[in-house]
Design a protein around this motif. Structure first.
Motif, PDB file in Angstrom:
ATOM      1  N   ILE A 171       0.894  -1.172   0.000  1.00 41.40           N
ATOM      2  CA  ILE A 171       0.000   0.000   0.000  1.00 41.40           C
ATOM      3  C   ILE A 171       0.920   1.207   0.000  1.00 41.40           C
ATOM      4  O   ILE A 171       1.703   1.393   0.936  1.00 41.40           O
ATOM      5  CB  ILE A 171      -0.923  -0.006   1.238  1.00 41.40           C
ATOM      6  CG1 ILE A 171      -1.803  -1.261   1.228  1.00 41.40           C
ATOM      7  CG2 ILE A 171      -1.771   1.270   1.279  1.00 41.40           C
ATOM      8  CD1 ILE A 171      -2.689  -1.419   2.462  1.00 41.40           C
ATOM      9  N   PRO A 173       2.186   5.389  -1.029  1.00 41.88           N
ATOM     10  CA  PRO A 173       1.742   6.787  -0.986  1.00 41.88           C
ATOM     11  C   PRO A 173       1.874   7.446  -2.348  1.00 41.88           C
ATOM     12  O   PRO A 173       2.306   6.828  -3.321  1.00 41.88           O
ATOM     13  CB  PRO A 173       2.717   7.403  -0.002  1.00 41.88           C
ATOM     14  CG  PRO A 173       4.000   6.688  -0.277  1.00 41.88           C
ATOM     15  CD  PRO A 173       3.612   5.275  -0.658  1.00 41.88           C
ATOM     16  N   LYS A 198      -1.371  -1.533  -4.302  1.00 36.71           N
ATOM     17  CA  LYS A 198      -2.469  -0.570  -4.115  1.00 36.71           C
ATOM     18  C   LYS A 198      -1.852   0.822  -4.131  1.00 36.71           C
ATOM     19  O   LYS A 198      -1.334   1.300  -3.127  1.00 36.71           O
ATOM     20  CB  LYS A 198      -3.177  -0.838  -2.770  1.00 36.71           C
ATOM     21  CG  LYS A 198      -4.643  -0.441  -2.736  1.00 36.71           C
ATOM     22  CD  LYS A 198      -4.919   1.030  -2.923  1.00 36.71           C
ATOM     23  CE  LYS A 198      -4.709   1.808  -1.653  1.00 36.71           C
ATOM     24  NZ  LYS A 198      -4.902   3.271  -1.859  1.00 36.71           N
ATOM     25  N   LYS A 202      -4.329   9.385  -4.977  1.00 40.29           N
ATOM     26  CA  LYS A 202      -3.914  10.656  -5.571  1.00 40.29           C
ATOM     27  C   LYS A 202      -3.020  10.458  -6.795  1.00 40.29           C
ATOM     28  O   LYS A 202      -2.813  11.397  -7.563  1.00 40.29           O
ATOM     29  CB  LYS A 202      -3.153  11.496  -4.530  1.00 40.29           C
ATOM     30  CG  LYS A 202      -3.981  11.770  -3.273  1.00 40.29           C
ATOM     31  CD  LYS A 202      -3.257  12.615  -2.257  1.00 40.29           C
ATOM     32  CE  LYS A 202      -4.100  12.711  -0.984  1.00 40.29           C
ATOM     33  NZ  LYS A 202      -3.578  13.701  -0.044  1.00 40.29           N
ATOM     34  N   ASP A 230      -8.895   3.781  -2.728  1.00 41.78           N
ATOM     35  CA  ASP A 230      -8.609   4.750  -1.667  1.00 41.78           C
ATOM     36  C   ASP A 230      -8.244   4.051  -0.362  1.00 41.78           C
ATOM     37  O   ASP A 230      -7.901   2.855  -0.363  1.00 41.78           O
ATOM     38  CB  ASP A 230      -9.813   5.691  -1.482  1.00 41.78           C
ATOM     39  CG  ASP A 230     -11.077   4.931  -1.082  1.00 41.78           C
ATOM     40  OD1 ASP A 230     -10.994   3.703  -0.827  1.00 41.78           O
ATOM     41  OD2 ASP A 230     -12.152   5.575  -1.007  1.00 41.78           O
ATOM     42  N   THR A 249       3.710   2.253   3.069  1.00 41.36           N
ATOM     43  CA  THR A 249       4.405   3.533   3.224  1.00 41.36           C
ATOM     44  C   THR A 249       3.350   4.624   3.233  1.00 41.36           C
ATOM     45  O   THR A 249       2.458   4.640   2.377  1.00 41.36           O
ATOM     46  CB  THR A 249       5.409   3.778   2.077  1.00 41.36           C
ATOM     47  OG1 THR A 249       6.385   2.751   2.091  1.00 41.36           O
ATOM     48  CG2 THR A 249       6.107   5.121   2.253  1.00 41.36           C
ATOM     49  N   SER A 251       1.443   7.778   6.107  1.00 38.35           N
ATOM     50  CA  SER A 251       1.429   8.529   7.362  1.00 38.35           C
ATOM     51  C   SER A 251       1.489   7.600   8.570  1.00 38.35           C
ATOM     52  O   SER A 251       1.095   6.437   8.500  1.00 38.35           O
ATOM     53  CB  SER A 251       0.168   9.384   7.432  1.00 38.35           C
ATOM     54  OG  SER A 251      -0.974   8.555   7.439  1.00 38.35           O
ATOM     55  N   ARG A 257      -3.083   2.202  12.060  1.00 36.82           N
ATOM     56  CA  ARG A 257      -4.347   1.483  11.791  1.00 36.82           C
ATOM     57  C   ARG A 257      -4.087   0.179  11.039  1.00 36.82           C
ATOM     58  O   ARG A 257      -4.761  -0.824  11.264  1.00 36.82           O
ATOM     59  CB  ARG A 257      -5.301   2.391  11.007  1.00 36.82           C
ATOM     60  CG  ARG A 257      -5.707   3.600  11.845  1.00 36.82           C
ATOM     61  CD  ARG A 257      -6.529   4.589  11.061  1.00 36.82           C
ATOM     62  NE  ARG A 257      -7.816   4.034  10.688  1.00 36.82           N
ATOM     63  CZ  ARG A 257      -8.674   4.650   9.868  1.00 36.82           C
ATOM     64  NH1 ARG A 257      -8.334   5.800   9.346  1.00 36.82           N
ATOM     65  NH2 ARG A 257      -9.818   4.097   9.590  1.00 36.82           N
ATOM     66  N   GLU A 405       5.158  16.420  11.539  1.00 39.75           N
ATOM     67  CA  GLU A 405       5.593  16.335  10.146  1.00 39.75           C
ATOM     68  C   GLU A 405       4.697  17.247   9.312  1.00 39.75           C
ATOM     69  O   GLU A 405       3.471  17.117   9.337  1.00 39.75           O
ATOM     70  CB  GLU A 405       5.477  14.894   9.657  1.00 39.75           C
ATOM     71  CG  GLU A 405       5.907  14.735   8.217  1.00 39.75           C
ATOM     72  CD  GLU A 405       5.895  13.295   7.737  1.00 39.75           C
ATOM     73  OE1 GLU A 405       4.852  12.645   7.850  1.00 39.75           O
ATOM     74  OE2 GLU A 405       6.938  12.825   7.250  1.00 39.75           O
TER      75      GLU A 405
HETATM   76  P1  NAD Z   1      -2.061   8.080   4.017  1.00 39.81           P
HETATM   77  O1  NAD Z   1      -1.185   7.421   4.995  1.00 39.81           O
HETATM   78  O2  NAD Z   1      -3.466   8.317   4.407  1.00 39.81           O
HETATM   79  O3  NAD Z   1      -2.078   7.267   2.627  1.00 39.81           O
HETATM   80  C1  NAD Z   1      -1.062   6.386   2.204  1.00 39.81           C
HETATM   81  C2  NAD Z   1      -1.680   5.154   1.568  1.00 39.81           C
HETATM   82  O4  NAD Z   1      -2.488   4.478   2.539  1.00 39.81           O
HETATM   83  C3  NAD Z   1      -2.607   5.439   0.401  1.00 39.81           C
HETATM   84  O5  NAD Z   1      -2.471   4.420  -0.564  1.00 39.81           O
HETATM   85  C4  NAD Z   1      -3.986   5.375   1.037  1.00 39.81           C
HETATM   86  O6  NAD Z   1      -5.008   5.023   0.124  1.00 39.81           O
HETATM   87  C5  NAD Z   1      -3.806   4.291   2.055  1.00 39.81           C
HETATM   88  N1  NAD Z   1      -4.731   4.366   3.187  1.00 39.81           N
HETATM   89  C6  NAD Z   1      -5.328   5.454   3.717  1.00 39.81           C
HETATM   90  N2  NAD Z   1      -6.083   5.134   4.762  1.00 39.81           N
HETATM   91  C7  NAD Z   1      -5.994   3.794   4.893  1.00 39.81           C
HETATM   92  C8  NAD Z   1      -6.562   2.846   5.795  1.00 39.81           C
HETATM   93  N3  NAD Z   1      -7.368   3.232   6.772  1.00 39.81           N
HETATM   94  N4  NAD Z   1      -6.232   1.543   5.644  1.00 39.81           N
HETATM   95  C9  NAD Z   1      -5.388   1.138   4.676  1.00 39.81           C
HETATM   96  N5  NAD Z   1      -4.838   1.979   3.783  1.00 39.81           N
HETATM   97  C10 NAD Z   1      -5.134   3.299   3.898  1.00 39.81           C
HETATM   98  O7  NAD Z   1      -1.359   9.426   3.604  1.00 39.81           O
HETATM   99  P2  NAD Z   1      -2.026  10.671   2.853  1.00 39.81           P
HETATM  100  O8  NAD Z   1      -3.418  10.922   3.364  1.00 39.81           O
HETATM  101  O9  NAD Z   1      -1.870  10.472   1.414  1.00 39.81           O
HETATM  102  O10 NAD Z   1      -1.068  11.831   3.337  1.00 39.81           O
HETATM  103  C11 NAD Z   1      -1.256  12.386   4.645  1.00 39.81           C
HETATM  104  C12 NAD Z   1       0.048  12.641   5.342  1.00 39.81           C
HETATM  105  O11 NAD Z   1       0.811  11.430   5.412  1.00 39.81           O
HETATM  106  C13 NAD Z   1       0.998  13.595   4.641  1.00 39.81           C
HETATM  107  O12 NAD Z   1       0.690  14.903   4.927  1.00 39.81           O
HETATM  108  C14 NAD Z   1       2.320  13.182   5.214  1.00 39.81           C
HETATM  109  O13 NAD Z   1       2.539  13.767   6.449  1.00 39.81           O
HETATM  110  C15 NAD Z   1       2.179  11.700   5.392  1.00 39.81           C
HETATM  111  N6  NAD Z   1       2.786  10.928   4.303  1.00 39.81           N
HETATM  112  C16 NAD Z   1       3.961  10.319   4.517  1.00 39.81           C
HETATM  113  C17 NAD Z   1       4.546   9.596   3.504  1.00 39.81           C
HETATM  114  C18 NAD Z   1       5.865   8.925   3.676  1.00 39.81           C
HETATM  115  O14 NAD Z   1       6.567   8.704   2.699  1.00 39.81           O
HETATM  116  N7  NAD Z   1       6.226   8.527   4.866  1.00 39.81           N
HETATM  117  C19 NAD Z   1       3.949   9.504   2.269  1.00 39.81           C
HETATM  118  C20 NAD Z   1       2.711  10.113   2.084  1.00 39.81           C
HETATM  119  C21 NAD Z   1       2.144  10.814   3.119  1.00 39.81           C
END
Ligand code: NAD
Ligand code: MN
Length: 503
Positions: A171, A173, A198, A202, A230, A249, A251, A257, A405
């Motif tokens: 999964i 980002p 997955k 975005k 999503d 990879t 948040s 979760r 962050e």
């Molecule tokens: P997110 O963690 O919500 O999304 C990352 C991935 O997880 C996506 O593919 C998303 O569809 C999936 N996801 C979301 N909710 C999920 C759930 N409940 N169960 C399983 N999968 C789920 O990140 P975001 O909303 O795209 O970005 C929010 C914040 O996350 C950013 O502002 C940043 O601080 C952080 N971020 C960090 C990284 C990193 O490389 N460490 C990358 C993207 C975002």
């Protein structure tokens, strides 16, 4: 055919393959069992271009429960034969996939750029290369990831086999939509697992287009599949009873979760690559020019949307004023190369979307009362999600902009006196992904490398990673490691075989 196997005839080289998708002909279907299929889910993903907010598509497949189940079933069916594919055949498929990705690199970057906004020269080409190299690097491991044996003096030979886990998933980002694929699918496939990708809601287009190359590279149906969707799709995967591993990879909140869903379902293995608030520590005796340039690049690469960006900069008092002058100038220069990601002169594009733009703007506004603004602080233009590279100075250690962050081109800059003081400050974070130490004193560099609690430390460099060495964080920055041999271990289960030699 000889006993050595078939030999190549002249002209047998791989034929050129034309990717059937590009930025004007986007792929919007799921890739299941080597076929492009419509989602069984009526809900669709909507995507906008961050450079102007315009609609890119509102009809992209969003995988629901039936789609996830179909992919898992195909992967389960493929696994028994896939794990027995000869190492050379598996390696060759991975090499072929790498070549195909590279040959179509510009088209992939253009599809990603539509919704991520990362310019080709500064980030787009980098992450396509990382993707292709990921498949090459792990392709080369296929016949080299050995098991173990232990002394048989007690009459028992112990053999440790590295067994694939079965159906695994990544999964990923939006900030590295292709780079992350090589880093996750590479080790998963090399060790004989089936893999379900997955992508982020975005940035789904490159990942979906990859299906055509997966098939062309010769992977059997069900081995490598792509489900756009999503967070709900991610949750279906993370809580699926027949998925054996998730490499995530994103948040820290979502990572937490996923760990919970894994525990509540089938205790699937989990690797988490999460956020950071990484410190760069600049000592009086450093090469100033080197330190300034690494620190400015670290927080602006991909418009600051990088998990291991050094977002806390600490500079020792003796060199502080000089550092500030040079750093401010460089950050102002970076503001001058923010713009349309399609323009060749652009180095920094917009933030990924309105949500991220609003989030970063919030930090910029609240930051004004948490520190003094050294440079930037605002947005750019009247359309799209552009922000100025920003530095806040003299920020209290417990201020929000020093703790959380931000995931944008926003750094906090503080002065320090002693080594003891700065080790404590560097470690005063729930995160522990990356740190940088800038000094010409090798003993001090080694002391800090040991004392700083993080998964990675750069000496006279910061915010970088290599496929060959473990990548990941301590504390709330993650669980497990990607890259290097570490990732192969994360995608296998050791099996101990005990042979009774006295029987
Ligand atoms: P997110 O963690 O919500 O999304 C990352 C991935 O997880 C996506 O593919 C998303 O569809 C999936 N996801 C979301 N909710 C999920 C759930 N409940 N169960 C399983 N999968 C789920 O990140 P975001 O909303 O795209 O970005 C929010 C914040 O996350 C950013 O502002 C940043 O601080 C952080 N971020 C960090 C990284 C990193 O490389 N460490 C990358 C993207 C975002
Ligand atoms: Mn989210």
């Amino acid at each position: 055919m000889t006993s050595l196997g078939p030999s190549l005839k002249a002209g047998d080289g791989p034929k050129k393959f034309e990717l059937p998708f590009n930025k004007d002909n986007l792929c919007k279907k799921l890739f299941i069992n080597n076929e492009y299929v419509e989602s069984k889910n009526a809900k669709k993903l909507e995507l906008r271009n961050p450079k102007d907010g315009s609609l890119v598509a509102d009809d992209v497949a969003l995988a629901g429960e039936a789609d996830v189940d179909a992919a898992v079933a195909a992967a389960e069916a493929a696994f028994p034969a896939w794990r027995k594919v000869s190492p050379t055949a598996r390696r060759d498929m991975m090499y072929r996939l790498a070549d195909l990705i590279e040959e179509n690199g510009e088209a992939f970057a253009a599809m990603t750029r539509l919704t991520l906004g990362a310019p080709f020269g500064s980030f787009g080409s980098f992450e396509i290369n990382l993707c292709a190299e990921g498949f090459r690097y792990y392709g080369a491991w296929v016949d080299k990831f050995s098991g173990e044996t232990y002394p048989q003096d007690d009459g028992f030979l112990k053999i440790v086999r590295n067994e694939p886990l079965g159906v695994t998933a990544g999964i990923i980002p939006w900030n590295g939509p292709m780079g992350n694929v090589g880093m996750k699918a590479g080790p998963a496939l090399a060790t004989g697992n089936c893999f379900i990708l997955k992508p982020s809601e975005k940035t789904p287009f490159s990942a979906l287009a990859l299906g055509a190359l997966i098939r062309e590279a010769g992977f059997p149906p069900g081995v490598f599949q792509v489900l756009s969707g999503d967070g709900g799709t991610g949750a279906l995967i993370a809580s699926h009873m027949r998925v054996r591993k998730v490499s995530f990879t994103g948040s820290t909140a979502t990572g937490r979760r996923i760990q919970e869903m894994a525990a509540r379902s089938n205790l699937k293995r989990v690797t988490l690559e999460l956020g950071g608030k990484s410190p760069a520590v600049v000592f009086d005796d450093c090469n100033l020019e080197n330190a300034v340039s690494w620190c400015a690049n670290a927080i602006t690469a991909n418009t600051g949307q990088v998990c291991f960006a050094a977002s806390r900069v600490y500079v020792q008092e003796g060199v502080y004023d000089k550092f500030v002058a040079a750093y401010k100038k460089l950050m102002e220069d970076k503001a001058a190369v923010v713009g349309d990601p399609e323009a060749e002169s652009t180095v920094l594009g917009p933030l990924v979307d309105k949500a991220q733009f609003d989030r970063v703007r919030g930090f910029l506004e609240r930051g004004r009362s948490q520190g003094s603004l050294l440079v930037g602080g605002g947005t750019i233009g009247d359309k799209g999600y552009f922000v100025q590279p920003t530095v806040f100075e003299n920020v209290a250690e417990d201020a929000e902009i020093c703790k959380d962050e931000i995931f944008g081109p926003v750094a906090v800059l503080n002065k320090f006196k002693t080594e003891e003081e700065i080790i404590a400050k560097a470690n005063d974070s729930n995160f522990g992904l990356m740190a940088g130490v800038f000094t010409q004193d090798i003993n001090r560099a080694m002391r800090l490398s040991a004392e700083i609690d993080s998964g990675m430390v750069g000496v006279n460099c910061v915010s970088l990673c290599f496929l060959q060495a473990p990548f990941g964080g301590s504390k709330e920055s993650g669980v497990g490691r990607e890259n290097g041999m570490a990732a192969l271990k994360m995608f296998t289960e050791p099996k101990t075989v005990m042979v009774n030699l006295t029987y």
